[in-house]
Scaffold this active site. Sequence first.
Site, PDB file in Angstrom:
ATOM      1  N   ASP A  29      34.663 -16.706  37.032  1.00 27.93           N
ATOM      2  CA  ASP A  29      34.888 -17.566  38.194  1.00 27.93           C
ATOM      3  C   ASP A  29      36.385 -17.490  38.496  1.00 27.93           C
ATOM      4  O   ASP A  29      37.205 -18.015  37.748  1.00 27.93           O
ATOM      5  CB  ASP A  29      34.458 -19.002  37.859  1.00 27.93           C
TER       6      ASP A  29
ATOM      7  N   TYR B 142      34.147 -25.724  35.169  1.00 32.96           N
ATOM      8  CA  TYR B 142      34.001 -26.608  36.319  1.00 32.96           C
ATOM      9  C   TYR B 142      32.754 -27.476  36.055  1.00 32.96           C
ATOM     10  O   TYR B 142      31.716 -26.959  35.623  1.00 32.96           O
ATOM     11  CB  TYR B 142      33.810 -25.754  37.577  1.00 32.96           C
TER      12      TYR B 142
ATOM     13  N   LYS C 284      37.735 -23.163  48.383  1.00 35.37           N
ATOM     14  CA  LYS C 284      39.079 -23.510  47.918  1.00 35.37           C
ATOM     15  C   LYS C 284      40.125 -22.584  48.564  1.00 35.37           C
ATOM     16  O   LYS C 284      40.236 -22.564  49.764  1.00 35.37           O
ATOM     17  CB  LYS C 284      39.107 -23.466  46.387  1.00 35.37           C
TER      18      LYS C 284
ATOM     19  N   ARG D 232      18.729 -14.587  57.222  1.00 31.56           N
ATOM     20  CA  ARG D 232      18.764 -14.928  55.789  1.00 31.56           C
ATOM     21  C   ARG D 232      19.025 -13.687  54.943  1.00 31.56           C
ATOM     22  O   ARG D 232      19.456 -13.779  53.800  1.00 31.56           O
ATOM     23  CB  ARG D 232      17.455 -15.624  55.392  1.00 31.56           C
TER      24      ARG D 232
HETATM   25  C1  LIG Z   1      34.708 -26.028  43.536  1.00 31.63           C
HETATM   26  C2  LIG Z   1      34.420 -25.104  42.450  1.00 31.63           C
HETATM   27  C3  LIG Z   1      33.124 -24.588  42.241  1.00 31.63           C
HETATM   28  C4  LIG Z   1      31.951 -25.009  43.099  1.00 31.63           C
HETATM   29  O1  LIG Z   1      32.101 -24.562  44.405  1.00 31.63           O
HETATM   30  P1  LIG Z   1      31.460 -25.280  45.706  1.00 31.63           P
HETATM   31  O2  LIG Z   1      31.954 -24.433  46.818  1.00 31.63           O
HETATM   32  O3  LIG Z   1      31.933 -26.690  45.720  1.00 31.63           O
HETATM   33  O4  LIG Z   1      29.978 -25.203  45.517  1.00 31.63           O
HETATM   34  C5  LIG Z   1      32.950 -23.698  41.213  1.00 31.63           C
HETATM   35  N1  LIG Z   1      33.961 -23.324  40.410  1.00 31.63           N
HETATM   36  C6  LIG Z   1      35.211 -23.804  40.568  1.00 31.63           C
HETATM   37  C7  LIG Z   1      36.291 -23.360  39.648  1.00 31.63           C
HETATM   38  C8  LIG Z   1      35.487 -24.707  41.587  1.00 31.63           C
HETATM   39  O5  LIG Z   1      36.727 -25.192  41.733  1.00 31.63           O
END
Ligand SMILES: *Cc1c(COP(=O)(O)O)cnc(C)c1O
Length: 398
Positions: free
Chosen positions: A190, A116, A215, A58
Site C-alpha cells: 500500500d 491502516y 489521498k 463497469r
Molecule cells: C485512506 C487509506 C486507505 C483506504 O482508502 P479509501 O480511499 O478511504 O477507501 C487505505 N490505505 C491507506 C494507507 C489509507 O490512508
Amino acid sequence: MSTRKISMDSLCVKEYKDQRSTRPHQLPIYATSSFEFDSMEEGIEIFTGKKSGHVYGRYGNPTIDTVSQKLADLEAYGTGLNAYGFLTSSGMSAISTIVLSLLKNGDTILTQGDLYGGTTEVFVKVIANSGIKTLFTDLTDLDATEQILLSNRTVKLLYLETPANPTMRCIDILQISRLAQKYGVYTCVDNTFCTPIIQQPLSHGIDFVIHSTTKYLNGHGNSIAGVIIGHDEKIKKQIWTTLKLLGTTCNPWDAWLINNGLKTLSVRMQRHCENAMSVAQYLETHPAILKVNYNGLPSHPHHDIAKRQMKAFGGMLSFEINGQLSKVIQILNKLKFCSMAPTLGDVDTLVLHPATSSHLNVDKARRETNGISDGLVRLSVGIEDVRDIIQDLEQALR
Ligand SMILES: *Cc1c(COP(=O)(O)O)cnc(C)c1O
C-alpha cells in the site's frame, strides 16, 4: 411506403453525436454507461477480445483507463516493466479486489499489526468469511517472518504498508520481496503515504501496488477512489474479472479528478516534503514535545531504511505532546490554521488525534505499546507557506 422523419417525441430521446469537434486538449469525462458498435461484426470482435474497445462502463471507460495507465506508468517509471493499472471505487475496494483476485479459501495473508485500520478490519471481518485467514507479525523482523513462511505453506500473500500510520515505522521492501520470491509468495504494498514520486515498490521486486488515490494522488480532497497496479500479465485477467464482477470499478468523474491532481503531483510532493521537514525540525526542539516521528529525522528508528527506499521523506509525521488527554484536546482546539479532518494528503495541513479517532477501538495498553499514546498527534503537512503552519502550532502549544 415512404419513410417518415422520426417524430419530435423520438428526437427528444435520440442522442446527438458530436463528431464535428477537433480533438479535446484535455481528457473528457465519458459519462456513458455503454458503448455502441458500428456493426454486429465489430461488436463480436470487441466482445471476443479480437479488437480493443469499450462495451459497458463497469468493464472500463476511456476516462478511467487513461488515468489507470498513467498511474501504472508512474509506479513503473524507470523499472523497464510493462505495468497495468485498474482504478477502483475506493482504496478499500482496491484492497479487497486484489486479495480476492489472488487468494482463495484456505490461503493466508501475512501482514503487519499496524496497517491502516480499515485494511485490518476488512481482512478480519470480511475477507475471513471467504476462508482466507490473516496472520499478523512484525515484518521488520525478517527472521520471524521467514520462520512463518517456512512453517506455514498456506501463506500466499505478503501485504505491507510502509511507512506505517501514524508512527512512520518502515519495512525493508527489498528484503521482504526477496523473502517472498524465495517462498513463491505474492507481495503487495500500500503506497498511499508515499506516491510513486517518493517510493516505487515495483523497483524493489514487489508484485502489486495499491493506493487510496483519495489521498495524495488526487491531492485536493474531492474524490474517493483507489488503484491496483501490477505487471504480471497472467494475473491481469483475473483482476479484471474480479473487478468487473464485484463491481468495484471507479467512476469517470472521480477518475477525471485524479487526472487533474496528477498534473501537479510532483511539485506538490516536493513542497509537502520540504514543509514536513521544517515542521519536524521545529517540533523536535519544542519543549512541550516529547517525540517527533518523521522519517527524515536522523532520530527516527527507521531513518536508514527510509533513506534506502524513499527518494524523499514525505509529508506525514506524528508528534507526542507532553501531557494528559485533557491538555492535548485543549491544545488541538486552539489550532486555527490547520484543519481537523480524518484524511491525509490534501494540499492543506490536516491534524488528526489517533487515540480519539482512528485508534479509538484499540485498547489503551495495546495502543501505547505500539507508540500511540493519548498525546500523539498526526499531521498531514500541507503545501502552504510553512511559516503559517509553524505559527499556528506555536500559538496552540504556547
Ligand atoms: C485512506 C487509506 C486507505 C483506504 O482508502 P479509501 O480511499 O478511504 O477507501 C487505505 N490505505 C491507506 C494507507 C489509507 O490512508
